[in-house]
Design a protein around this motif. Structure first.
Motif, PDB file in Angstrom:
ATOM      1  N   ALA A 232     -69.149 -34.136  18.561  1.00 48.25           N
ATOM      2  CA  ALA A 232     -70.594 -35.337  18.992  1.00 48.25           C
ATOM      3  C   ALA A 232     -72.012 -34.992  18.611  1.00 48.25           C
ATOM      4  N   VAL A 233     -72.564 -33.901  17.394  1.00 48.81           N
ATOM      5  CA  VAL A 233     -73.488 -33.906  16.635  1.00 48.81           C
ATOM      6  C   VAL A 233     -73.263 -35.448  15.205  1.00 48.81           C
ATOM      7  N   THR A 234     -74.555 -35.308  15.392  1.00 46.93           N
ATOM      8  CA  THR A 234     -74.925 -36.716  13.994  1.00 46.93           C
ATOM      9  C   THR A 234     -76.268 -36.161  13.470  1.00 46.93           C
ATOM     10  N   THR A 235     -75.366 -36.827  12.659  1.00 44.81           N
ATOM     11  CA  THR A 235     -76.022 -36.857  10.925  1.00 44.81           C
ATOM     12  C   THR A 235     -77.260 -37.059  11.238  1.00 44.81           C
ATOM     13  N   PRO A 236     -78.618 -37.140  10.740  1.00 49.84           N
ATOM     14  CA  PRO A 236     -80.220 -37.437  10.691  1.00 49.84           C
ATOM     15  C   PRO A 236     -79.856 -38.291   9.600  1.00 49.84           C
ATOM     16  N   GLY A 412     -76.661 -24.526   9.935  1.00 49.62           N
ATOM     17  CA  GLY A 412     -77.939 -24.761   8.515  1.00 49.62           C
ATOM     18  C   GLY A 412     -78.683 -25.990   8.194  1.00 49.62           C
ATOM     19  N   ASP A 413     -77.589 -27.169   8.589  1.00 53.02           N
ATOM     20  CA  ASP A 413     -78.225 -29.176   8.692  1.00 53.02           C
ATOM     21  C   ASP A 413     -78.795 -28.840   9.727  1.00 53.02           C
ATOM     22  N   PRO A 414     -80.037 -29.675   9.351  1.00 49.46           N
ATOM     23  CA  PRO A 414     -80.985 -30.086  10.258  1.00 49.46           C
ATOM     24  C   PRO A 414     -80.612 -30.401  12.000  1.00 49.46           C
ATOM     25  N   ALA A 415     -81.136 -30.195  12.630  1.00 48.63           N
ATOM     26  CA  ALA A 415     -80.785 -30.722  14.332  1.00 48.63           C
ATOM     27  C   ALA A 415     -80.833 -31.934  14.331  1.00 48.63           C
ATOM     28  N   PRO A 416     -80.260 -33.066  15.340  1.00 48.13           N
ATOM     29  CA  PRO A 416     -80.060 -34.371  15.000  1.00 48.13           C
ATOM     30  C   PRO A 416     -81.808 -34.401  15.832  1.00 48.13           C
TER      31      PRO A 416
END
Length: 593
Positions: A232-236, A412-416
């Protein structure tokens, strides 16, 4: 113990992949009947019943009412909602002697909806929440980890029915709070994460995951409170880039550069750039997959994403649902001769494909990662063996049919939501709740009259909790190298009394103490076996995992017995009377807590 139907095993079953699976079988709680299907033995049923009792109490506290549906159901309701087809091979389909189609239910949304539609017709009847504890069936392709992923399992499923969205939100929150109370009472750590709806549908979906290294689900958390299943994570989406200074595309010979690593090495050797070396993140790779649609149609897709990322299989499955995702086979690719594996570029994909004859197949559908925004420049395949194109600009030189967010999520990826860098963890899904909305009510005609006498479609919520999976998660969390170690609330017994040696006084005292504990309301397992060695009895006590062990043996001659705490290993010698008082206090305190 002399009459209890149990047989402990000294060796782990050959198919055991995780500790909980091994110990539940070795301790005589369950027995394998077939892959993903287990027989419940007396000890296992006692634990299962206690978990069900906690679930039932909290459902009642939340205002839900219990019903019970059959597991064998007709096809027609599932046909009406589309799930007869959407579930694909995971659905157990059967025929009766009259050739009627039936199914073994994976979930019961349709039946709950029809029941309420049959009996209720006014807004005055709502809100309503119903639940059941029932066996479910899914034809898992790879049953694994014992009870954690089986083909037959027990679930609590609840369904709320409201006149409007405001009512649905209140029902959803009530069930969400009930789940938090259930897992807190069970002592099971949980994380609530955003999730995809999948076959259930709906506008809101959250999973309750028990953090565990053996969990099949990967989820992310941020310092600012964001939490989601990776599916369900969306990439900024980064902003578009000004590509006015980017040179025109140049085709380069890149022999033996069919992998990203080899391509980066070739690029830096054959056409280096002045400002910085080429990296995998500068390459646009294309992953060819086949979407197998519910009707059996196979569609080849090309997914373009930065070369330093891989496609996440679960994210891909969620994005393509109800189609199933497969790696494109040689047979699939033979129908698409324009694709050159290892050297695929956007020039022949989707809207970039050259015009073709009317009877030719449509171009391969082309979907891009959200990071590939207008103005970004890439090195990609030239659709010719041994050749790649540099300075290929999105928006100037190629476009796509759409966006697909299926690349792996990294720590380390940014949170949406901008709440900080993500950290990854694994978890066991123990609950899943959905704001279904009106999907099932519309399909099955669940309407009521509102205050003005106008027919309105009821809005629904669905709330699932895996009872057998919770049991396995608790076993996994609490077991150690010697066996199971249940918390008091769900243990099959509170105290395991062990009589060791051959002295009749030992057995007489042990029986007396067991009787007194039983009379005080404690659940007692008494190892009264006369010809079994102390070593075997102690090993069995540790494997079975009853929270407290009362040992009556050689110390009795000195006027003491031993109280052991199974989870911590702590031991204390006490006079028999004091031991009874101590155990009563400990058990009652644990249950009250």
């Amino acid at each position: 113990m002399s009459s209890l139907f149990v047989r402990t095993l000294r060796e782990a079953p050959a198919d055991a992949e995780v500790a909980s699976h091994s110990w539940l079988v070795r301790a005589g709680y369950v027995r394998r009947a077939a892959p993903g299907i287990y027989t419940w033995l007396p000890l296992g049923l006692r634990v299962l019943g206690k978990i069900e009792a906690i679930v039932r109490e909290e459902m009642n506290r939340a205002g839900a009412q219990e019903v019970h549906f059959p597991a064998l159901l007709p096809r027609e309701p599932y046909e009406a909602t589309g799930r007869w087809t959407e579930y694909g091979p995971n659905l157990f389909r059967v025929k009766d002697r009259r050739d009627n189609d039936l199914l073994l239910a994976p979930t019961h949304e349709e039946m709950f909806t029809l029941l309420v539609a049959d009996l209720y017709s006014s807004y005055k009847d709502l809100p309503l929440t119903l639940f059941q504890l029932q066996t479910k069936y899914r034809d898992e392709a790879r049953p694994r980890a014992g009870l954690l992923r089986g083909r037959e399992f027990i679930m609590k499923d609840a369904y709320s029915f409201d006149v409007d969205d405001e009512g649905l939100a209140a029902s959803y929150d009530a069930q969400r709070a009930a789940y938090e109370r259930i897992f807190t009472r069970l002592g099971l750590e949980y994380a609530i994460v955003s999730a995809t709806a999948g076959a259930m549908g709906g506008s809101r979906s959250e999973e309750f995951l028990h953090p565990s290294p053996i969990g099949e689900d990967t989820f992310v958390r941020s310092p600012g409170g964001y939490a989601a299943n990776v599916e369900a994570v969306t990439t900024p989406v980064p902003p578009a880039v000004d590509a006015s200074g980017e040179p025109a595309p140049i085709v380069h010979d890149t022999p033996a550069a069919a992998t990203i690593e080899a391509l980066v090495d070739s690029a830096n050797e054959l056409f280096p750039r002045a400002d910085r070396p080429w990296t995998a993140a500068d390459t646009l790779k294309h992953v060819l997959v086949t979407a197998v649609h519910p009707d059996g149609d196979r569609e080849v897709l090309a997914i373009g994403l930065p070369g330093d990322r891989n496609v996440d299989g679960k994210r891909l499955e969620a994005a393509l649902y109800p189609a199933e995702a497969e790696t494109a086979t040689e047979a699939d690719l033979r129908t698409r001769p324009e694709l050159v594996p290892g050297y695929v570029g956007p020039q022949v994909l989707g809207p970039n494909a050259p015009e073709r004859a009317d009877d030719a197949p449509s171009p391969v559908r082309y979907l891009l990662d959200p990071r590939v925004v207008d103005g970004t420049a890439w090195v990609s395949g030239a659709n010719v063996p041994g050749r790649h194109v540099a300075h290929l600009v999105k928006g100037r030189d190629f476009g796509a049919d759409g966006v697909i967010d299926v690349a792996e999520v990294r720590a380390g990826d940014p949170a949406p939501d901008g709440s900080g860098p993500l950290e990854l963890a694994r978890g066991i899904e123990v609950g899943h709740i959905f704001a279904l909305g009106r999907k099932y009510a519309e399909a099955l005609g669940l309407n009521v009259l509102d205050r003005n006498g106008k027919a309105v479609t009821v809005t629904m919520g669905s709330y699932g909790l895996g009872v057998t999976r919770v049991l396995a998660a608790l076993a996994e969390k609490t077991c150690d190298d010697a066996g199971l170690a249940w918390p008091v609330d769900v243990a099959p017994f509170h105290v395991h009394v062990v009589a060791t040696g051959k002295d009749a006084a030992v057995f007489d005292t042990a029986a007396d103490l067991a009787g007194r504990l039983d009379a005080a309301g404690l659940e007692v397992l008494y190892d009264d076996r006369p010809k079994v060695s102390p070593g075997v009895k102690f090993a069995d006590a540790e494997i079975l995992g009853v929270p407290f062990i009362l040992v009556v043996g050689r110390g009795l001659a000195s006027g003491v017995v031993e109280v052991r705490t199974r989870a911590s290993g702590d031991r204390v010698e006490l006079a028999p009377e004091a031991a009874v008082t101590e155990l009563i206090d400990r058990v009652r305190s644990a249950l009250a807590h």
